[in-house]
Design a protein around this motif. Sequence first.
Motif, mmCIF file in Angstrom:
data_model
loop_
_atom_site.group_PDB
_atom_site.id
_atom_site.type_symbol
_atom_site.label_atom_id
_atom_site.label_comp_id
_atom_site.label_asym_id
_atom_site.label_seq_id
_atom_site.Cartn_x
_atom_site.Cartn_y
_atom_site.Cartn_z
ATOM 1 N N SER A 84 -8.507 -24.482 6.195
ATOM 2 C CA SER A 84 -9.081 -25.510 7.072
ATOM 3 C C SER A 84 -8.855 -25.214 8.555
ATOM 4 O O SER A 84 -9.709 -25.510 9.375
ATOM 5 C CB SER A 84 -8.479 -26.880 6.779
ATOM 6 O OG SER A 84 -8.679 -27.219 5.445
ATOM 7 N N GLU A 93 -5.102 -24.524 1.124
ATOM 8 C CA GLU A 93 -6.217 -25.326 1.666
ATOM 9 C C GLU A 93 -6.035 -25.547 3.170
ATOM 10 O O GLU A 93 -6.993 -25.522 3.943
ATOM 11 C CB GLU A 93 -6.285 -26.684 0.950
ATOM 12 C CG GLU A 93 -6.737 -26.576 -0.497
ATOM 13 C CD GLU A 93 -6.438 -27.841 -1.313
ATOM 14 O OE1 GLU A 93 -7.088 -28.003 -2.356
ATOM 15 O OE2 GLU A 93 -5.551 -28.644 -0.926
ATOM 16 N N LEU A 147 -2.859 -31.745 1.544
ATOM 17 C CA LEU A 147 -3.518 -30.526 1.082
ATOM 18 C C LEU A 147 -2.453 -29.521 0.662
ATOM 19 O O LEU A 147 -1.285 -29.638 1.054
ATOM 20 C CB LEU A 147 -4.365 -29.932 2.212
ATOM 21 C CG LEU A 147 -5.493 -30.812 2.748
ATOM 22 C CD1 LEU A 147 -6.151 -30.151 3.958
ATOM 23 C CD2 LEU A 147 -6.539 -31.073 1.669
#
Lengths: 531, 73
Positions: free
Chosen positions: A53, A49, A45
Amino acid sequence: MPDRKLEDGKGLWADQIDELARRRAFTAEMGGPENVARQHRAGRLTVRERIESVTDKGSFREIGTLAGTGEYDDDLKLKKLTPATYVAGTARIEGRPVAIGGEDFTVRGGTSFGAQRRKGGQGGYIEDLAHHYKMPLINLIDGAGGSVTSAKRRGFVVFPGVDGFERSVGLLGEVPVISAVLGTAAGGPAGRAILSHFSVMVEGTSQIFAAGPPVVKRSLGQTISKEELGGPQVAVKKAGSIHNVAETEDEAFAQIRRFLAFMPQNVWELPPVLPAEDPVNRREEALLGIVPERRTRPYDMKKLISLVVDRDSAFEIRPAYGRAVITMLARLGGRPVGIVANNPMIYGGAMDADAARKQIHFMELCDTFHIPLVFLVDVPGFMVGLKAEQEGTLREGMRVVYTAGQLKVPTLTMVIRKCYGMAGMATCNKNDIDLKLAWPSGEWGSLPVEGGVAAAFRREIAAADDPKAREKELEDELRAYTSPFRTAEALGVEEVIDPRETRPLLCDYIALAEQRLKIGLGPRARAGVAP
Amino acid sequence: MATTEVTSEVIGSVWKVEKAAGDALAEGDLIMILESMKMEIPVEAPVAGTLSELKVAPEDSVEEDQVLCLIES
């Protein structure tokens, strides 16, 4: 006089607001669509991101959004902004504030941002923020540190340790620090991954080493892949440099959240207590059937732990390293505890150098963050043999005894089976009020009867008509004294209990420990020289 | 057909061998018992299959990660 901008039909500060939006857009692009796509193709990622997350949705507030390297046209108008290689800010995890940051691998491979030290990396702004606001720090590591090219930009080379790891080091005594290795980490970022209370890496997409394959090739002539050199097989299982491994980045983020749930915000606070959903008085019948009566048979200590602690609360730290000892964060009656349990499946639970290092780090972690320790003891002693001696088992083992002797956090010692010698000393803190409790299967002493008899009665055994029979006779005679009830008669242990009473009793003492924990808040004092 | 190597987790010696080459194994079946640090260390089949070769015999010394036997499955 009317504002010129209004006459133009534009809002106040419109050009500046436009420029702000433009600059933010450059930052949001990171290293550009191609580099982002390459990062995704590698199974990784982007740093943005990742932050999304691991933290509560929408809680990230960036710091240093506009930092980067601008390119200007002849009229000194911004043509392009290459964002700094580090993204950082504050966020919430389960509603609790954290400082979080990570290298942006899509920009110049996440190499240090030479122009502005405080944007990223060791000693960066994000560490100062965690220090001053006393909140946990999460490092999302995906970079190889300094690049020799920065010397050219800067005009000189930096001295190691100036603007170095001072803050990273200090934070380890102040707030929880968690590192996730999410790419190939070498140099500074690798060092920073180690300077943490908990670290995790991802199977297949992350590696960590002091120096990578090109340096190894140049220095030693060895050809080795980065996975062979610093994948989890080496870094987690063999070296113990990184604590846990995760199958995916998402699982690594879940582990970070799990670890953090046990931690206070800082050393001036108690760890968070949850409502006790599992009855504290649960008497577990199955505990009676766990320890075999035959002393040479091992049993499943992890199953024993799972029957005692709050249902599904246990989180194992370093399951693959130093497996002779099991270290878990768990809850008893909703209160965080650190479980240190010997594993009879691995060399009968004998302490080797790796297990010793693992136990030291875990005890210091719990002592620092006011998490009471529960020892579930089945240790025959230090590991023996040439390999164990070469690995420094004696010294590492005595460092465990030293660390245990300095613990200030309440400790409860529950002897399940064996508790022998100096490794046995490492399972409790005898300087204090802390309790020593035992199951009826408990046995202890300076050394086990077997072997001990052969050494102490060597001549007598040799002189006997039937030496084997005499040795057995002596062993049986001495074993009668090893009954735990005889030590309890002398208050050498405070209680011998029915195994089914384990959970109610531990829950009660952990609840009672709260007052002791409260008066012990603050940083942990350090004294002496560890052996 | 895949071959699975069953390895020793410990340094020690072979105490008892409970299965012979050619025996069918279910996952978790006891193949042999090692002795290490005065403890009996069971070696169980990690997969179901046929015990194709025993590489050790009782009283043999074993090292960590030494292959003890092979299972064909």
